[in-house]
Structures are given as structure tokens and as C-alpha cells.
Scaffold this motif. Structure first.
Motif, PDB file in Angstrom:
ATOM      1  N   GLY A  49       0.782  -1.215   0.000  1.00  0.00           N
ATOM      2  CA  GLY A  49       0.000   0.000   0.000  1.00  0.00           C
ATOM      3  C   GLY A  49       0.818   1.271   0.000  1.00  0.00           C
ATOM      4  O   GLY A  49       0.274   2.355  -0.238  1.00  0.00           O
TER       5      GLY A  49
ATOM      6  N   SER B  29       4.016   3.909  -1.159  1.00  0.00           N
ATOM      7  CA  SER B  29       4.456   4.491  -2.419  1.00  0.00           C
ATOM      8  C   SER B  29       5.963   4.669  -2.426  1.00  0.00           C
ATOM      9  O   SER B  29       6.583   4.884  -1.381  1.00  0.00           O
TER      10      SER B  29
ATOM     11  N   ARG C 136      -1.494   2.425 -11.163  1.00  0.00           N
ATOM     12  CA  ARG C 136      -0.704   2.521  -9.943  1.00  0.00           C
ATOM     13  C   ARG C 136       0.660   3.167 -10.173  1.00  0.00           C
ATOM     14  O   ARG C 136       1.162   3.877  -9.303  1.00  0.00           O
TER      15      ARG C 136
ATOM     16  N   ASN D 101       2.615   3.652  -6.752  1.00  0.00           N
ATOM     17  CA  ASN D 101       1.628   3.774  -5.685  1.00  0.00           C
ATOM     18  C   ASN D 101       0.959   2.431  -5.434  1.00  0.00           C
ATOM     19  O   ASN D 101       0.978   1.540  -6.281  1.00  0.00           O
ATOM     20  N   SER D 102       0.354   2.306  -4.279  1.00  0.00           N
ATOM     21  CA  SER D 102      -0.384   1.098  -3.913  1.00  0.00           C
ATOM     22  C   SER D 102       0.442  -0.152  -4.170  1.00  0.00           C
ATOM     23  O   SER D 102      -0.018  -1.112  -4.798  1.00  0.00           O
TER      24      SER D 102
ATOM     25  N   LYS E 165       2.306  -3.629  -4.059  1.00  0.00           N
ATOM     26  CA  LYS E 165       1.902  -4.966  -3.668  1.00  0.00           C
ATOM     27  C   LYS E 165       3.131  -5.847  -3.500  1.00  0.00           C
ATOM     28  O   LYS E 165       4.172  -5.581  -4.087  1.00  0.00           O
TER      29      LYS E 165
END
Length: 113
Positions: free
Chosen positions: A15, A17, A66, A83-84, A86
Motif C-alpha cells: 500500500g 508508495s 498505480r 503507488n499502492s 503490492k
């Protein structure tokens, strides 16, 4: 000689960045494509994103929405904003310049759950 220097990798939680930077020692405004690739352990290297001076960009499906690639030819940089993040994004990330064909040394991104 052209060299690419990457920075910005690290260990982050899912989650989070990160922004990866790529600084070229040569002029990137000649129309050559700039890109970011990644290679996870045990996997083939894959292209994550590519950009050319006219603003055209292409992203691999898994990062669409993302990641954003941004080039600044005035500063000869090609950055990747992520971003985001995983766990599947965990990989060694490489900056690449199409012409002359040049690779950076890589910067590690590790995303924990």
C-alpha cells in the motif's frame, strides 16, 4: 559514455508508495525511448513502463493505474512513481535507455505484506 544511475528503492509495506529515479549522463531529448523494467527472483525481466519525448507512455497491465513514468529531458531523468505497492511488485528495478542501449545497475524494491 552513457550511464544511468538509479535510486529510490527500498523496503516498504503493501500500500505504500515509492518513486524511483533514473539520471542519465547523456541527453535524453533525442527521441530515444526511456523505460523501467523489473526482474523478480526466478522470473524473466519484464518491461514495466516506457516513455518517449512526445509524451507517449505504455504500461504493463499489472501496474496500470498505480505506476506513472515521467521523463524530464531538461534534467535527463526518467522517474517511476509507484503507488499502492503490492508484494508482487517486489523485484530489482532497472532503468533503460533505448538508444544507445543502456541499462542501469538496478535498485531493489521489496514490498512486505
Amino acid at each position: 559514455q552513457v550511464q544511468l544511475v538509479e535510486a529510490g528503492g527500498g523496503l516498504v509495506q503493501a500500500g505504500a508508495s515509492l518513486t524511483l529515479s533514473c539520471a542519465a549522463s547523456a541527453d535524453t531529448s533525442d527521441g530515444s525511448g526511456g523505460a523501467w523494467y523489473r526482474q523478480a527472483q526466478g522470473a524473466e525481466r519484464e518491461r514495466v513502463a516506457v516513455t518517449i519525448p512526445d509524451g507517449y507512455t505504455v504500461y504493463t497491465e499489472s501496474v496500470k493505474g498505480r505506476f506513472t513514468i515521467a521523463r524530464n529531458d531538461a534534467q535527463n531523468t526518467i522517474n517511476l512513481n509507484m503507488n499502492s505497492l503490492k508484494p508482487d511488485d517486489t523485484a530489482l528495478y532497472y532503468c533503460h535507455l533505448a538508444f544507445p542501449d543502456t541499462w542501469g545497475q538496478g535498485t531493489q524494491v521489496t514490498v512486505s505484506s
